[in-house]
Design a protein around this motif. Structure first.
Motif, mmCIF file in Angstrom:
data_model
loop_
_atom_site.group_PDB
_atom_site.id
_atom_site.type_symbol
_atom_site.label_atom_id
_atom_site.label_comp_id
_atom_site.label_asym_id
_atom_site.label_seq_id
_atom_site.Cartn_x
_atom_site.Cartn_y
_atom_site.Cartn_z
ATOM 1 N N GLN A 58 0.727 -1.288 -0.213
ATOM 2 C CA GLN A 58 0.090 0.156 -0.373
ATOM 3 C C GLN A 58 0.807 1.333 -0.213
ATOM 4 N N THR A 80 -11.221 -4.072 -2.209
ATOM 5 C CA THR A 80 -11.718 -2.827 -1.587
ATOM 6 C C THR A 80 -13.329 -2.543 -1.900
ATOM 7 N N LEU A 124 -5.462 1.334 -1.250
ATOM 8 C CA LEU A 124 -5.441 0.076 -0.212
ATOM 9 C C LEU A 124 -5.059 0.674 0.779
ATOM 10 N N ALA A 128 -6.405 -0.068 4.525
ATOM 11 C CA ALA A 128 -5.892 -0.835 5.639
ATOM 12 C C ALA A 128 -5.875 0.496 6.866
ATOM 13 N N GLY A 137 -1.631 -4.297 2.694
ATOM 14 C CA GLY A 137 -1.926 -4.719 1.681
ATOM 15 C C GLY A 137 -1.120 -4.567 0.446
#
Length: 209
Positions: A58, A80, A124, A128, A137
């Motif tokens: 991420q 997601t 992400l 997260a 992620g």
């Protein structure tokens, strides 16, 4: 010349036997070590799940499986944009990790996207942060996600034929427990509660030590 070929053939056969014997020994040893902990069974053996990968986290960094799975990890494949299942399952995994931390058992929740087109590192990261500061992620190219997904025998299918931007993804919802040096040792379904997961993970970690 014929004798040389026979010696070569016997050498190859011996090497194969050594590899097979080693695999059987490792499988049997893993089964004996974790017999009191394991409740799941998978055709082909859990120890065959997973494999090397290089993905993007991420923070936009390229990371390998050795870097990510450096401690007991709970691995989940999702996306997601998932309306309910993925956030709930991922939050459950993160709660189990928090419960384990209270027992001084370090574990890591890992979320691997099966929707790499929409799940950029930035997306992400936001996901997260909304779940847990410990969540890792991972995303990548379609080919990379296909490869890592197949290595865990994870099924997913993008339903983006009619709308390439607003679509759902069919996917499995197992969470895999991975131990460094031991591989995948267990998986959990959606019905497992955080407390049950924490107890199970603790059993495996203690058995492996």
């Amino acid at each position: 010349m014929k004798l040389d070929k026979r010696i070569l053939a016997l050498g190859c056969l011996a090497a194969v036997l050594v590899l097979v014997s080693g695999w059987l020994w490792m499988s049997r040893t893993q089964g004996e070590d974790f017999a009191q902990c394991r409740k799941s069974v998978m055709a082909g053996g859990l120890e065959n799940l997973g494999g090397p990968f290089t993905l993007t986290n991420q923070d936009g960094q390229r990371v390998t499986d050795a870097q990510v799975l450096d401690q007991p990890s709970l691995i989940y494949f999702g996306y997601t944009y998932c309306p309910d299942v993925c956030p709930l399952d991922t939050a459950r995994n993160a709660e189990a990790v928090s419960l384990l931390a209270e027992r001084n058992i370090k574990t890591k929740p890992v979320f691997i996207s099966v929707d790499p087109t929409r799940d950029t590192p930035e997306v992400l990261k936001e996901f997260a942060q909304s779940i847990s500061p410990d969540l890792v992620g991972l995303t990548g190219s379609t080919e990379e996600i296909d490869a890592v997904s197949k290595s865990w025998r994870n099924y997913y299918k993008l339903n983006n034929q009619d709308n390439p931007e607003d679509y759902l993804v069919d996917h499995m919802t197992n969470t895999f427990l991975y131990l460094p040096g031991r591989g995948t040792v267990e998986f959990y379904g959606r019905d497992v509660q955080p407390e049950q997961m924490a107890d199970s993970v603790a059993c495996f970690v203690n058995a492996a030590s």
